[in-house]
Design an enzyme around this catalytic site. Structure first.
Site, short mmCIF file in Angstrom:
data_model
loop_
_atom_site.label_atom_id
_atom_site.label_comp_id
_atom_site.label_asym_id
_atom_site.label_seq_id
_atom_site.Cartn_x
_atom_site.Cartn_y
_atom_site.Cartn_z
N GLU A 60 15.46 -20.15 19.82
CA GLU A 60 15.35 -21.01 18.65
C GLU A 60 16.65 -21.72 18.27
OE1 GLU A 60 12.85 -21.97 17.02
OE2 GLU A 60 11.22 -20.55 17.39
N SER A 321 -14.85 30.79 -9.28
CA SER A 321 -14.21 32.11 -9.24
C SER A 321 -12.74 32.06 -8.84
CB SER A 321 -14.96 33.02 -8.26
OG SER A 321 -16.27 33.26 -8.70
#
Length: 658
Positions: A60, A321
């Site tokens: 680029e 329980s």
């Protein structure tokens, strides 16, 4: 030139980036799109593949590290090529100019826009370093659809972070931002491949890649679909994000690999239990308090059948329980019973309340150990009646639990699930039992200090509870004697629970329906217990042993116990204050005493001689007939002193010796 560019040329704010939730080692658990629905994750330049960076700059903007925002040579070449060929052949934009266009969302073709990009590029170069400019590009570059930035691209197209890329992957990611929609691999794979191969060819010519790697990379497959972003511990992530909405990164104690391995087995268990069944699971290290996995439902995005959006680790439910171990631990501390004490399981009535066992049967005289292992209700209610519901609620509050009482004041039914509590708080309670009666509170964020729970029971009582629970029969195929665990089923089969711990970890499992409707035939032992053991199997290859008993532990059969502990006889307690019940006048509850001396003086009022004194669960004085006498000094720190008279009545104080 100096007057042409200044700090006012920089945009006032850059685009927002995604909020990220990370695990204990930095792995991404979940990310959130920014306001416009874009995936835009912050990259760390040091965490991006070096070969990719070299290829990007070479392709680029090969003079990126030398120029000051514009590259006159590249612009002159581009202009000459356009004049000679009558059309644009190559661009003259530098990476800095591309960053200027990306953060302004501007065009590239109009001269006015190009001049603005040049002006902004020069300002960027003046006020930012090259690394910062490159980071901006890696944050904003488009990669097709709603993907921006290198991390969003690699996660979506490749399913991984960008720190290690193959030459083929790197070349594709260099090519995509030039024309992200026209080269989208899922829609235009041929164009994506052609663009990738052009990048590879140029890299070979620039000697960035050797020819053999280029030839091999050109045969690599192009990804054909966008992968979903990670969505692990989704409910916990939502909670954490909501607690600090301005923060962009949250580091949790969660282990992403463990979380990912547990979520499928929880979903599978929920599917097997019915189309509307939900489930939740919490895994914690009870030594550190760190939550290692948290699953709020088996299907986060299933909003209809399973109501997956509801976080069932935080939902208030009936514990069934699962509170029984706590109550037995409190009874051990009060000197009411010992694991080998005989307690009668038979018809009993408290006012209008006549509790029954789950199976409707009575077993007569039974050891306390067996009563807990068989999860009998009647012995539990007898102990709760003597302890008093308020004492149990106080113990729950010391664990930090957020409890809810359906009727206001606590009653005997809390022992059987008549109180609301969530899964995470239950796991914290069991973590305290695993740590000898108290331990660090659970935490989900790294670098946060875990608050210590207040002492719930003594280390002796906690050990007795674990020793009983480890003897509970495991599900078929699971190892025996490896895990101290308890199951629970709430009234009407609305909740199925299993919570257990070994020497290092604690796991809690819940199954039921998010809307609270019954699940016919759902039992904690059948649904939740097998899932609990499977979760431990995913956590680690072997169970870690429980700790040995504390030195003060009284281990003997029923015949060797002091007479008041051989059989449970519910006489007077501190709550009923029977006229002749013993009461410790000195030391008073909560007193801080000087440790000097080998003995501690006790003063008792009432009761029937002879007296038995337990210090931290161990008998230290027997057959005492006077109202004032000495016992051996129990040592520095907190100690629980229990006096039991000849009729089985008792009183208890907790003191600290400095």
């Amino acid at each position: 030139m100096e007057a042409w560019i200044d700090a006012t040329d920089l945009p006032p704010t850059l685009a927002d980036t995604s909020v990220e939730i990370r695990d204990r080692t930095g792995n991404l658990l979940r990310a959130y799109t920014v306001g416009d629905g874009i995936w835009r994750l912050t990259p760390g330049l040091s965490a991006v593949d070096d070969t990719f960076l070299a290829m990007l700059v070479r392709y680029e903007d090969k003079r990126f590290w030398q120029h000051h925002g514009i590259d006159p040579l590249a612009m002159s070449r581009a202009a000459a090529q356009a004049v000679w060929n009558g059309r644009t052949i190559s661009g003259g934009s530098t990476l800095t100019m591309q960053v200027a266009r990306l953060i302004e969302d501007g065009s590239t073709g109009k001269w006015k826009g190009k001049l603005r990009q040049i002006r902004l590029a020069l300002a960027l170069e003046r006020h930012l370093t090259k690394d910062q400019i490159l980071t901006l590009y890696l944050t904003h570059a488009p990669y097709g659809g709603n993907l921006e930035g290198i991390r969003a691209a690699t996660l979506a197209w490749l399913g991984k972070e960008p720190h290690r890329l193959t030459p083929a992957e790197a070349a594709l990611l260099v090519a995509l931002p030039q024309s992200p929609e026209a080269r989208r691999p899922d829609r235009h794979p041929e164009r994506a491949k052609a663009a990738r191969d052009r990048v590879l060819t140029r890299m070979a010519g620039a000697e960035i890649l050797p020819q053999d790697q280029v030839r091999s990379a050109q045969y690599a497959r192009i990804p054909r679909h966008i992968r979903p972003f990670p969505q692990l511990a989704a409910h916990l992530a939502d909670r954490v994000r909501g607690s600090a909405p301005d923060k962009h990164r949250h580091d949790l104690t969660i282990d992403a690999q463990l979380q990912a391995s547990l979520e499928p087995i929880l979903a599978q268990a929920a599917r097997r239990s019915g189309p509307r069944t939900s489930a939740a699971l919490v895994v914690a290290d009870h030594q550190t308090g760190e939550i290692l996995a948290s699953i709020g439902s088996p299907a986060y995005n299933n909003a209809q059948a399973r109501q997956g959006f509801v976080d069932m680790t935080q939902a208030i439910r009936s514990p069934g329980s699962t509170l029984k171990p706590l109550i037995y631990g409190l009874a051990f501390d009060q000197g009411l019973v010992h694991p080998e004490t005989l307690i009668h399981d038979g018809p009993v009535q408290f006012g209008r309340y006549a509790p029954r066992n789950f199976d409707g049967q009575f077993r007569g005289d039974i050891r306390v150990r067996e009563a807990l292992q068989d999860s009998l209700n009647i012995p539990m209610i007898k102990l709760t009646n003597v302890l008093g519901p308020a004492r149990i609620m106080d113990a729950l509050s010391r664990t930090g639990a957020d409890t809810r009482l359906p009727g206001g004041a606590p009653g005997l039914a809390i022992a059987l699930g008549g109180v609301g509590i969530n899964l995470q708080d239950l796991v914290q309670l069991y973590a305290a039992l695993a740590q000898g009666g108290h331990g660090p509170g659970l935490r989900a964020r790294l670098h946060n200090e875990a608050p210590h729970t207040k002492r719930v029971v003594s280390d002796v009582a906690a050990w007795h509870v674990g020793d009983i629970l480890v003897g509970l029969a495991p599900p078929p195929g699971a190892p025996r004697g490896a895990l101290a665990y308890k199951t629970g089923t709430s009234y009407g089969h609305r909740d199925a629970w299993a919570i257990g711990y070994d020497g290092r970890h604690v796991i809690g499992v819940w199954l039921g329906r998010a809307d609270g409707t019954p699940v016919p035939g759902a039992f904690g032992g059948d649904l939740a217990a097998p899932l609990l053991f499977r979760a431990f199997g995913r956590l680690k290859p072997d169970f870690e042993p429980l700790p040995p008993p504390p030195p003060a532990t009284l281990i003997m059969g029923a015949a060797g116990l002091p007479q008041p502990l051989q059989r449970f006889r519910p006489r007077g307690t501190r709550f009923t204050e029977a006229p002749d019940a013993p009461k410790l006048l000195f030391p008073p509850d909560g007193a801080i005493l000087d440790r000097a001396g080998e003995t501690v003086t006790l003063k008792v009022r009432g009761g029937r001689a002879p007296f038995l004194v337990l210090a931290n669960g161990q008998p230290v004085a027997k057959g005492q007939r006077r109202s004032e006498f000495d016992i051996p000094n129990p040592g520095t720190g907190y100690s629980t002193l229990v006096i039991v008279d000849g009729a089985g009545q008792s009183d208890r104080v907790t003191v600290r010796l400095d």
